[in-house]
Design a protein around this motif. Structure first.
Motif, short mmCIF file in Angstrom:
data_model
loop_
_atom_site.label_atom_id
_atom_site.label_comp_id
_atom_site.label_asym_id
_atom_site.label_seq_id
_atom_site.Cartn_x
_atom_site.Cartn_y
_atom_site.Cartn_z
N VAL A 228 0.81 -1.21 0.00
CA VAL A 228 0.00 0.00 0.00
C VAL A 228 0.85 1.27 0.00
CG1 VAL A 228 -1.75 1.32 1.26
CG2 VAL A 228 -1.91 -1.18 1.16
N TYR A 229 1.92 1.28 0.80
CA TYR A 229 2.68 2.52 0.98
C TYR A 229 4.11 2.47 0.45
CZ TYR A 229 -1.24 3.45 4.09
OH TYR A 229 -2.50 3.61 4.60
N GLY A 230 4.54 1.32 -0.02
CA GLY A 230 5.85 1.24 -0.65
C GLY A 230 7.02 1.00 0.27
N LEU A 231 6.79 0.43 1.46
CA LEU A 231 7.93 0.04 2.29
C LEU A 231 8.78 -0.98 1.53
CD1 LEU A 231 6.48 -0.37 5.91
CD2 LEU A 231 8.13 1.32 5.14
N GLY A 232 10.09 -0.95 1.76
CA GLY A 232 11.00 -1.82 1.02
C GLY A 232 11.00 -3.25 1.54
N TRP A 233 10.99 -4.20 0.63
CA TRP A 233 11.04 -5.64 0.98
C TRP A 233 11.68 -6.40 -0.16
CZ3 TRP A 233 10.37 -8.94 4.95
CH2 TRP A 233 10.17 -10.30 4.67
N LYS A 234 12.80 -7.06 0.11
CA LYS A 234 13.47 -7.86 -0.91
C LYS A 234 14.07 -9.09 -0.26
CE LYS A 234 17.17 -6.19 -2.91
NZ LYS A 234 18.04 -5.41 -3.82
N VAL A 235 13.83 -10.25 -0.86
CA VAL A 235 14.37 -11.52 -0.36
C VAL A 235 15.22 -12.13 -1.46
CG1 VAL A 235 13.84 -13.80 0.56
CG2 VAL A 235 12.36 -11.86 1.12
N GLU A 236 16.46 -12.48 -1.14
CA GLU A 236 17.39 -13.01 -2.12
C GLU A 236 18.11 -14.24 -1.57
OE1 GLU A 236 19.38 -9.35 -4.39
OE2 GLU A 236 19.49 -9.13 -2.21
N GLU A 237 18.27 -15.24 -2.42
CA GLU A 237 19.11 -16.39 -2.08
C GLU A 237 20.52 -16.09 -2.59
OE1 GLU A 237 17.60 -20.17 -3.23
OE2 GLU A 237 15.54 -19.73 -2.57
N ASN A 238 21.49 -16.13 -1.68
CA ASN A 238 22.85 -15.70 -2.01
C ASN A 238 23.82 -16.85 -2.28
OD1 ASN A 238 22.09 -12.99 -1.49
ND2 ASN A 238 22.35 -13.36 0.70
N GLY A 239 23.36 -18.08 -2.11
CA GLY A 239 24.29 -19.18 -2.22
C GLY A 239 25.14 -19.27 -0.96
N PRO A 240 26.29 -19.94 -1.03
CA PRO A 240 27.14 -20.08 0.16
C PRO A 240 27.75 -18.74 0.58
CG PRO A 240 27.69 -21.72 -1.52
CD PRO A 240 26.80 -20.72 -2.18
#
Length: 260
Positions: A228-240
């Motif tokens: 709704v308001y644009g709060l930041g959210w990012k999920v990433e798989e980085n490997g080892p």
């Protein structure tokens, strides 16, 4: 005549003096106080402009400086700890089994490096001019647009529940006594201060970590603000990745060994 002429003068002069003496004393006191204030102000300023002198540290500058020094002390403490451990390993009289048990406890305590598959969650404030993106929602209050302590705690708790073997917030490893605290829109972690975006990295099974994040009611509520308001959210798989070992101090009043 001279006596009668002198009498009024003699009688009226002391009376006049008594009448005006308090006023003169009050005037002198006011001037003395003004002089004291001027001297104090000059002594404080030391010839500078008190209101605009840029040499006076702002509170934010002081916090940043203390945070930097705390980071340096953590690094020094970690180096000294490694030296002490190296000296202790030369001949501490322990058996191989005891050394292996100690190593396992250190790993679980978070004081040793940890390598494995990882997942990183990044939280960030919304743009300051954000508006409601979906119908039926009110225009945002300032509180709606910033990351709060409970948001960070929700992510950390979900990752632990998802089987994380170790977690790093920003550049610091979390241990059992770590406390994630926010003051305003800044994070205070183990004596150091951080600003968003906030990165939380966990070592563990990425699929289980993802499922734990999705199942968290607190994160589900946070996602409403994301959409709704644009709060930041990012999920990433980085490997080892390799998480650092905790190198700060541990303040414990009571402790009990972990049962194997």
């Amino acid at each position: 005549m001279s006596n009668s002429a002198d009498s009024p003068g003699t009688g009226s002069t002391p009376e006049r003096a008594r009448r005006f003496r308090p006023v003169r004393i009050l005037t002198a006191a006011v001037f003395a106080l003004a002089g004291l204030i001027f001297f104090t102000s000059f002594n404080t300023a030391k010839g500078t402009n008190i209101r605009t002198d840029t040499s006076l540290l702002k509170l934010s500058d002081l916090i940043d400086e203390r945070s930097r020094k705390n980071g340096e002390l953590d690094e020094t403490n970690g180096t000294l700890r490694k030296e002490i451990e190296a000296l202790a390993e030369r001949d501490d009289g322990s058996t191989k089994a005891e050394d292996e048990k100690l190593a396992a406890l250190e790993k679980r305590a978070g004081t040793q490096k940890l390598k494995g598959e990882s997942l990183t969650v990044t939280l960030n404030d919304a743009p300051p001019d954000a508006t409601a993106k979906l119908p039926g929602y009110p225009e945002p209050q300032p509180d709606y647009l910033v990351i709060h302590q409970q948001d960070l705690q929700a992510v950390v708790n979900a990752l632990w529940q998802g089987g994380a073997k170790g977690i790093k917030v920003m550049d610091q490893r979390l241990i059992s006594t770590s406390a994630v605290r926010c003051v305003g829109n800044t994070l205070i972690l183990q004596g150091r201060v951080y600003s968003p975006p906030y990165k939380i990295t966990a070592v563990g099974d990425p699929d289980k970590l993802q499922k734990a994040l999705a199942a968290s009611p607190a994160i589900q509520n946070y996602m409403v603000y994301v959409n709704v308001y644009g709060l930041g959210w990012k999920v990433e798989e980085n490997g080892p990745v390799t998480l650092p070992g905790y190198s700060g101090t541990v303040d414990l009043h009571y402790a009990k060994p972990v049962e194997e």
